[in-house]
Design a protein around this motif. Structure first.
Motif, PDB file in Angstrom:
ATOM      1  N   SER A   1     -27.193   7.617  47.913  1.00  0.00           N
ATOM      2  CA  SER A   1     -26.526   8.557  48.813  1.00  0.00           C
ATOM      3  C   SER A   1     -25.372   7.882  49.520  1.00  0.00           C
TER       4      SER A   1
ATOM      5  N   SER B   1     -24.973   8.383  52.547  1.00  0.00           N
ATOM      6  CA  SER B   1     -25.555   8.004  53.847  1.00  0.00           C
ATOM      7  C   SER B   1     -25.873   6.522  53.916  1.00  0.00           C
TER       8      SER B   1
ATOM      9  N   GLY C   1     -36.710  11.813  56.938  1.00  0.00           N
ATOM     10  CA  GLY C   1     -35.658  12.554  56.235  1.00  0.00           C
ATOM     11  C   GLY C   1     -34.994  11.608  55.257  1.00  0.00           C
ATOM     12  N   ALA C   2     -35.816  10.987  54.408  1.00  0.00           N
ATOM     13  CA  ALA C   2     -35.373   9.820  53.635  1.00  0.00           C
ATOM     14  C   ALA C   2     -34.721  10.154  52.296  1.00  0.00           C
ATOM     15  N   ALA C   3     -35.005  11.341  51.747  1.00  0.00           N
ATOM     16  CA  ALA C   3     -34.514  11.657  50.397  1.00  0.00           C
ATOM     17  C   ALA C   3     -32.984  11.861  50.393  1.00  0.00           C
ATOM     18  N   PRO C   4     -32.295  11.483  49.349  1.00  0.00           N
ATOM     19  CA  PRO C   4     -32.815  10.924  48.095  1.00  0.00           C
ATOM     20  C   PRO C   4     -33.197   9.450  48.165  1.00  0.00           C
ATOM     21  N   GLY C   5     -32.922   8.772  49.291  1.00  0.00           N
ATOM     22  CA  GLY C   5     -33.470   7.426  49.411  1.00  0.00           C
ATOM     23  C   GLY C   5     -32.469   6.320  49.698  1.00  0.00           C
ATOM     24  N   GLY C   6     -31.233   6.689  50.012  1.00  0.00           N
ATOM     25  CA  GLY C   6     -30.212   5.656  50.260  1.00  0.00           C
ATOM     26  C   GLY C   6     -30.595   4.704  51.389  1.00  0.00           C
ATOM     27  N   TRP C   7     -31.061   5.249  52.517  1.00  0.00           N
ATOM     28  CA  TRP C   7     -31.420   4.379  53.644  1.00  0.00           C
ATOM     29  C   TRP C   7     -32.624   3.509  53.282  1.00  0.00           C
TER      30      TRP C   7
ATOM     31  N   ASP D   1     -40.075  12.796  53.580  1.00  0.00           N
ATOM     32  CA  ASP D   1     -39.112  13.883  53.373  1.00  0.00           C
ATOM     33  C   ASP D   1     -39.842  15.121  52.858  1.00  0.00           C
ATOM     34  N   LEU D   2     -39.228  16.265  53.094  1.00  0.00           N
ATOM     35  CA  LEU D   2     -39.731  17.512  52.520  1.00  0.00           C
ATOM     36  C   LEU D   2     -39.614  17.452  51.006  1.00  0.00           C
TER      37      LEU D   2
ATOM     38  N   ASP E   1     -43.521  17.726  55.788  1.00  0.00           N
ATOM     39  CA  ASP E   1     -42.672  18.133  56.912  1.00  0.00           C
ATOM     40  C   ASP E   1     -43.008  17.233  58.104  1.00  0.00           C
ATOM     41  N   PHE E   2     -42.023  16.494  58.565  1.00  0.00           N
ATOM     42  CA  PHE E   2     -42.299  15.583  59.675  1.00  0.00           C
ATOM     43  C   PHE E   2     -42.718  16.337  60.934  1.00  0.00           C
TER      44      PHE E   2
ATOM     45  N   ASP F   1     -32.546  10.407  59.705  1.00  0.00           N
ATOM     46  CA  ASP F   1     -31.310  11.026  59.233  1.00  0.00           C
ATOM     47  C   ASP F   1     -31.587  12.511  58.969  1.00  0.00           C
TER      48      ASP F   1
ATOM     49  N   ALA G   1     -31.899  16.434  59.112  1.00  0.00           N
ATOM     50  CA  ALA G   1     -31.097  17.542  59.625  1.00  0.00           C
ATOM     51  C   ALA G   1     -31.609  18.786  58.940  1.00  0.00           C
TER      52      ALA G   1
HETATM   53  N1  SAM Z   1     -30.874   9.122  54.720  1.00  0.00           N
HETATM   54  C1  SAM Z   1     -30.972   9.819  53.439  1.00  0.00           C
HETATM   55  C2  SAM Z   1     -30.418   8.932  52.369  1.00  0.00           C
HETATM   56  O1  SAM Z   1     -29.763   7.934  52.686  1.00  0.00           O
HETATM   57  O2  SAM Z   1     -30.633   9.214  51.187  1.00  0.00           O
HETATM   58  C3  SAM Z   1     -30.289  11.170  53.474  1.00  0.00           C
HETATM   59  C4  SAM Z   1     -31.018  12.167  54.341  1.00  0.00           C
HETATM   60  S1  SAM Z   1     -30.430  13.823  54.226  1.00  0.00           S
HETATM   61  C5  SAM Z   1     -28.945  13.772  55.119  1.00  0.00           C
HETATM   62  C6  SAM Z   1     -31.512  14.673  55.315  1.00  0.00           C
HETATM   63  C7  SAM Z   1     -32.908  14.848  54.769  1.00  0.00           C
HETATM   64  O3  SAM Z   1     -33.753  15.305  55.835  1.00  0.00           O
HETATM   65  C8  SAM Z   1     -33.040  15.872  53.645  1.00  0.00           C
HETATM   66  O4  SAM Z   1     -33.483  15.242  52.463  1.00  0.00           O
HETATM   67  C9  SAM Z   1     -34.088  16.867  54.172  1.00  0.00           C
HETATM   68  O5  SAM Z   1     -34.982  17.294  53.176  1.00  0.00           O
HETATM   69  C10 SAM Z   1     -34.794  16.040  55.237  1.00  0.00           C
HETATM   70  N2  SAM Z   1     -35.499  16.827  56.263  1.00  0.00           N
HETATM   71  C11 SAM Z   1     -34.980  17.788  57.060  1.00  0.00           C
HETATM   72  N3  SAM Z   1     -35.930  18.283  57.868  1.00  0.00           N
HETATM   73  C12 SAM Z   1     -37.073  17.600  57.585  1.00  0.00           C
HETATM   74  C13 SAM Z   1     -38.414  17.666  58.078  1.00  0.00           C
HETATM   75  N4  SAM Z   1     -38.753  18.536  59.033  1.00  0.00           N
HETATM   76  N5  SAM Z   1     -39.330  16.821  57.570  1.00  0.00           N
HETATM   77  C14 SAM Z   1     -38.992  15.939  56.604  1.00  0.00           C
HETATM   78  N6  SAM Z   1     -37.743  15.836  56.088  1.00  0.00           N
HETATM   79  C15 SAM Z   1     -36.802  16.662  56.563  1.00  0.00           C
END
Ligand code: SAM
Length: 252
Positions: A4, A6, A32-38, A105-106, A121-122, A151, A153
């Motif tokens: 990502s 990010s 909110g880790a997906a796709p996993g860059g952080w 992540d969701l 869901d966090f 991260d 949103a």
């Molecule tokens: N930091 C990530 C990376 O580097 O790949 C990018 C994160 S992306 C901007 C935001 C993520 O937050 C999305 O994948 C979304 O599914 C997740 N998200 C949003 N609300 C969430 C929740 N309530 N619980 C878990 N994940 C959530």
């Protein structure tokens, strides 16, 4: 080779404030880790993986596309319960990093060395319980986190008011989690304390949240806009350093 854009934001914030590449960082939670860059950045900084495009191989021996793939079948292959990221040396890598990294992540996420992922869901209490259980490993004395990253949103609704409210809800939930699970200055035995990095959308309500919840409980709160974050977006990060304990709740 990051999954990502990010990832570059995190690298830029880290380059300026140096909170990740420290030997005492043992417990990390990436929300909110997906796709996993952080999580990839954290995995590297904690020594679980190195730079470069090593082929990713499933425990079954099947080779998957390198990081960055969106191949759906590959995701599904990996997300069975038998997958233990701390014991896949021959499958993914031969490095033994340190500490415990938990990603939530969701959405499902392709595996990353040393990263345990939870699909959920966090904002649901059951997910929080799972994160706590994963932190409580022998590799992570005390079961607390040294670093909590968010991260997260919600999908932009297009109506500003709702986006701000959901950013506030996310920040409050993340802070409530941090108040109970972040290592305090006293617990680290010195003056460091845990670090919290949260994405938010710039708005007076969020600034008020920072004054009420973050500033009293951390040594220093920075408002950070990394260069990789689009300048025309409201996206900003609270970087909170040196968790003193939550005085209001008396949990310290
Ligand atoms: N930091 C990530 C990376 O580097 O790949 C990018 C994160 S992306 C901007 C935001 C993520 O937050 C999305 O994948 C979304 O599914 C997740 N998200 C949003 N609300 C969430 C929740 N309530 N619980 C878990 N994940 C959530």
């Amino acid at each position: 080779d990051f999954r990502s854009r990010s990832a570059f934001k995190l690298l830029e914030i880290e380059a300026q404030h140096l909170f990740l590449e420290k030997p005492h960082v043992q417990g990390v939670v990436d929300l909110g880790a997906a796709p996993g860059g952080w999580s990839q950045v954290v995995s590297r900084k904690l020594g679980w993986s190195r730079e470069g495009k090593a082929p990713v191989r499933a425990p079954s021996g099947k080779t998957l596309k390198p990081a960055g793939t969106t191949q759906k079948s590959a995701r599904v292959d990996f997300l069975d319960d038998s997958y233990d990221p701390l014991n896949i040396d021959d499958a993914l890598h031969t490095l033994k990093g340190r500490g415990t990294i938990v990603a939530v992540d969701l959405l499902p996420m392709l595996p990353i060395p040393g990263v345990q992922s939870i699909k959920g869901d966090f904002l649901a209490p059951a997910t929080v319980q799972k994160v706590r259980a994963m932190l409580a490993r022998p590799e992570n004395p005390g079961g607390k986190a040294d670093l909590i990253l968010s991260d997260m949103a919600a999908n932009a609704s297009g109506t500003g008011v709702r986006d701000i409210q959901s950013s506030l809800d996310i920040c409050e939930s993340v802070y409530n989690f941090a108040a109970r699970n972040l290592r305090t200055v006293d617990e680290t035995g010195d003056t460091r304390g845990g670090v919290l990095l949260i994405k938010y959308f710039a708005h007076p309500l969020l600034e008020e949240f920072s004054r009420r919840s973050l500033e009293p409980n951390f040594r220093k709160v920075h408002l950070v806009k990394p260069p990789a974050s689009r300048s025309d977006s409201r996206e900003t990060y609270f970087l909170c350093m040196g968790f003193k304990g939550d005085w209001e709740r008396g949990t310290s």
